[in-house]
Design an enzyme around this catalytic site. Structure first.
Site, PDB file in Angstrom:
ATOM      1  N   PRO A 232       0.834  -1.314  -0.074  1.00  0.00           N
ATOM      2  CA  PRO A 232       0.014   0.031   0.021  1.00  0.00           C
ATOM      3  C   PRO A 232       0.804   1.279  -0.094  1.00  0.00           C
ATOM      4  O   PRO A 232       0.328   2.380  -0.005  1.00  0.00           O
ATOM      5  CB  PRO A 232      -0.838  -0.126   1.281  1.00  0.00           C
ATOM      6  N   ASP A 255       3.637   1.547 -11.262  1.00  0.00           N
ATOM      7  CA  ASP A 255       2.421   2.201 -11.110  1.00  0.00           C
ATOM      8  C   ASP A 255       2.369   3.587 -10.473  1.00  0.00           C
ATOM      9  O   ASP A 255       3.262   3.811  -9.446  1.00  0.00           O
ATOM     10  CB  ASP A 255       1.367   1.249 -10.299  1.00  0.00           C
ATOM     11  N   LYS A 277      -1.560   4.237 -13.950  1.00  0.00           N
ATOM     12  CA  LYS A 277      -2.726   4.608 -14.474  1.00  0.00           C
ATOM     13  C   LYS A 277      -3.506   4.951 -13.070  1.00  0.00           C
ATOM     14  O   LYS A 277      -3.437   4.724 -12.221  1.00  0.00           O
ATOM     15  CB  LYS A 277      -3.574   3.101 -14.969  1.00  0.00           C
ATOM     16  N   GLY A 308       1.031  -1.514  -7.273  1.00  0.00           N
ATOM     17  CA  GLY A 308       0.520  -1.151  -5.896  1.00  0.00           C
ATOM     18  C   GLY A 308      -0.301  -2.223  -5.579  1.00  0.00           C
ATOM     19  O   GLY A 308      -1.155  -2.919  -6.268  1.00  0.00           O
ATOM     20  N   GLY A 309      -0.060  -2.379  -4.001  1.00  0.00           N
ATOM     21  CA  GLY A 309      -1.032  -3.671  -3.417  1.00  0.00           C
ATOM     22  C   GLY A 309      -0.452  -5.047  -3.820  1.00  0.00           C
ATOM     23  O   GLY A 309       0.652  -5.167  -3.795  1.00  0.00           O
ATOM     24  N   ASP A 310      -1.408  -5.819  -4.230  1.00  0.00           N
ATOM     25  CA  ASP A 310      -1.193  -7.157  -4.648  1.00  0.00           C
ATOM     26  C   ASP A 310      -1.429  -7.437  -6.319  1.00  0.00           C
ATOM     27  O   ASP A 310      -2.307  -6.734  -6.691  1.00  0.00           O
ATOM     28  CB  ASP A 310      -1.835  -8.348  -4.149  1.00  0.00           C
ATOM     29  N   MET A 394     -11.324   1.512  -4.613  1.00  0.00           N
ATOM     30  CA  MET A 394     -11.607   2.641  -5.563  1.00  0.00           C
ATOM     31  C   MET A 394     -13.025   2.963  -5.485  1.00  0.00           C
ATOM     32  O   MET A 394     -13.642   3.038  -6.724  1.00  0.00           O
ATOM     33  CB  MET A 394     -11.285   2.137  -7.125  1.00  0.00           C
ATOM     34  N   ALA A 423      -3.804   4.280   3.188  1.00  0.00           N
ATOM     35  CA  ALA A 423      -3.490   3.153   4.219  1.00  0.00           C
ATOM     36  C   ALA A 423      -2.083   2.856   4.243  1.00  0.00           C
ATOM     37  O   ALA A 423      -1.535   2.814   3.547  1.00  0.00           O
ATOM     38  CB  ALA A 423      -4.433   1.896   4.066  1.00  0.00           C
TER      39      ALA A 423
END
Length: 481
Positions: A232, A255, A277, A308-310, A394, A423
């Site tokens: 995150p 990203d 994006k 980002g994230g997974d 989102m 987060a």
């Protein structure tokens, strides 16, 4: 004092230490780890400095050096313990552009002395910009235990092969991969065990094999792609495997939501390319991203696709995986902490709880083109029966529409909702509300993307840290009283 770490050669004019006390001796001893000789300006030398002088490693100079004695020095350390004299030396050195260090007086310094871990050809320097020297010493002690005592021997051996490697392979991924095989493989292990003869033979074999492959284009190894979850935003939430991938990368396609602290962990020479994006603003089409990954891997590079994230949770990693497999590109997926899990961890509220929620459902807050989700694929009425947590990614701009659709499906009016922006990052914001309050006011959250919304009874559990609360109806007031 903010400093930039740099290693200085003492092969020319020797460094100068001003002072003959025990403090000056300590600094001289440190310099003699790398300098063949140190000049010491003092009326009289203490016992240790006198011993160094007897060995020819210290040469005594006049006690009050001036411009001519300081000019051209690679480093000057003023350790007279006389404030006025230390200030005079520092002023001359600064005027001449000579790096100067005055122990315990950072305002006079243009250079800071590091705590050093010495392994021959390998030197690790630890600095705290003079803020916490004891911490630097503790880090030094830890590294002394961690670094193999023969590490310097391995570096020296590698240095003997550098010209051969440069002649056999052009600069680029092939050469770097050769060194990685040497340092990660049996050659390095043999050298660290003291078997130099075997290590040399193994390195010879690695160079010959790499040169043969380089000369035969058909044998050149194809690159690979690593789809890496960047988490995150907090770099400390990266997996160790993700960090190793960043250190091995020739190129990183990242990203928009990848944190700067994460990018700083990439190999210094790696090419960093943004393909970010955002909702309604695709800087690089997905098809072009896929083509870039394939092209750079076919060029023999190690490619990191940093998401980002997974990668496999609303990250379009599946599309990239398909494109790479279709071209027979070696690919590895390294998972990351997804935003929903990070938000829950930051709030210290569980997404599932034996007494409150038995399941968790991750959904996207918009469909193609930015439209609000229809949720046609979900049985919302079944989820409305309770014992479930719904995490919406989102969903800031569509939050009110989503809340109304959930209410229409039977979710109770007072169901708690927790929204978390950024987060795990320093600028994280949290807003607590209810599903009915959110449905009645599309702008009530006041958050920006990236953010996640948590719908469910767990969102009403006590959260850690400050939370902004939105209240809309009397029953909501009572619920949060």
């Amino acid at each position: 004092m903010r400093t930039f770490p740099i290693f200085v050669s003492f092969d020319g004019k020797p460094p100068l230490v001003v002072g003959g006390s025990a403090l000056a001796a300590i600094k001289t001893r440190l310099l003699l780890k790398r300098a063949e000789r140190v000049d010491v300006a003092a009326d009289a030398l203490g016992s240790e400095l006198s011993q160094f002088a007897g060995e020819g490693r210290v040469v005594q100079q006049p006690s009050r050096p001036g411009v001519d004695q300081i000019r051209g020095r690679p480093l000057v350390i003023s350790a007279t313990e006389d404030e006025d004299e230390d200030a005079r030396i520092a002023e001359i050195a600064r005027a001449l552009g000579v790096p100067v260090n005055v122990p315990d007086r950072p305002a006079l310094c243009t250079a800071a002395l590091a705590a050093i871990v010495d392994r021959g050809e390998v030197t690790v320097a630890i600095g705290t910009a003079a803020a916490a020297p004891v911490l630097a010493q503790r880090l030094r002690a830890w590294l002394e235990n961690e670094l193999h005592p023969r590490l310097g021997d391995l570096a020296a051996l590698a240095g003997q092969f550098r010209d051969r490697v440069a002649a056999a392979l052009p600069e680029g991924p092939g050469r770097r991969r050769l060194w990685e095989r040497i340092f990660d493989g049996p050659a390095a292990r043999a050298m660290l065990h003291g078997d130099e003869i075997t290590a040399r033979k193994l390195i010879d074999g690695e160079i010959a094999s790499a040169a043969s492959a380089e000369n035969d284009r058909a044998q050149r190894p194809q690159g690979r792609v690593l789809l890496v979850g960047a988490g995150p935003g907090d770099p400390e939430l990266l997996t160790m495997k993700a960090i190793r991938a960043l250190k091995a990368a020739d190129v990183v396609f990242y990203d928009k939501l990848v944190g700067d602290g994460v990018l700083e962990l990439a190999r210094r020479e790696a090419e960093l390319i943004s393909v970010g994006k955002a909702k309604g603003a695709h800087s690089v089409p997905q098809s072009q991203i896929n083509a870039l990954l394939v092209a750079r891997a076919k060029a023999g590079e190690t490619v990191v696709r940093l998401k980002g994230g997974d990668p496999f949770i609303f990250g379009r990693g599946g599309e990239e995986l398909d494109a790479l497999r279709a071209e027979s590109i070696a690919v590895e997926v390294i998972p990351g902490v997804t935003a929903g899990a990070a938000a829950a961890a930051s709030l210290q509220i569980p997404l599932t709880h034996r007494d409150v929620s038995h399941t968790v459902t991750f959904v996207s807050g918009h469909e193609a083109g930015g439209k609000a989700p229809s949720f046609e694929h979900l049985d919302l009425r079944a989820l409305a029966s309770g014992n479930n947590t719904l995490v919406v990614y989102m969903g800031v701009t569509t939050g009110a529409v989503i809340a109304q659709r959930l209410l229409d499906a039977g979710f109770r009016d007072g169901l708690p909702v927790m929204a978390v922006e950024n987060a795990s990052r320093p600028d994280e914001r949290r807003v607590a509300t209810t599903i009915s309050a959110l449905a009645n006011d599309a702008e009530s959250l006041g958050l920006n993307s990236p953010a996640v919304l948590i719908f469910g009874e767990v969102a009403g559990l006590p959260a850690a840290g400050a939370v902004e609360t939105i209240l809309a109806h009397e029953e909501v007031v009572r619920a949060y009283a």
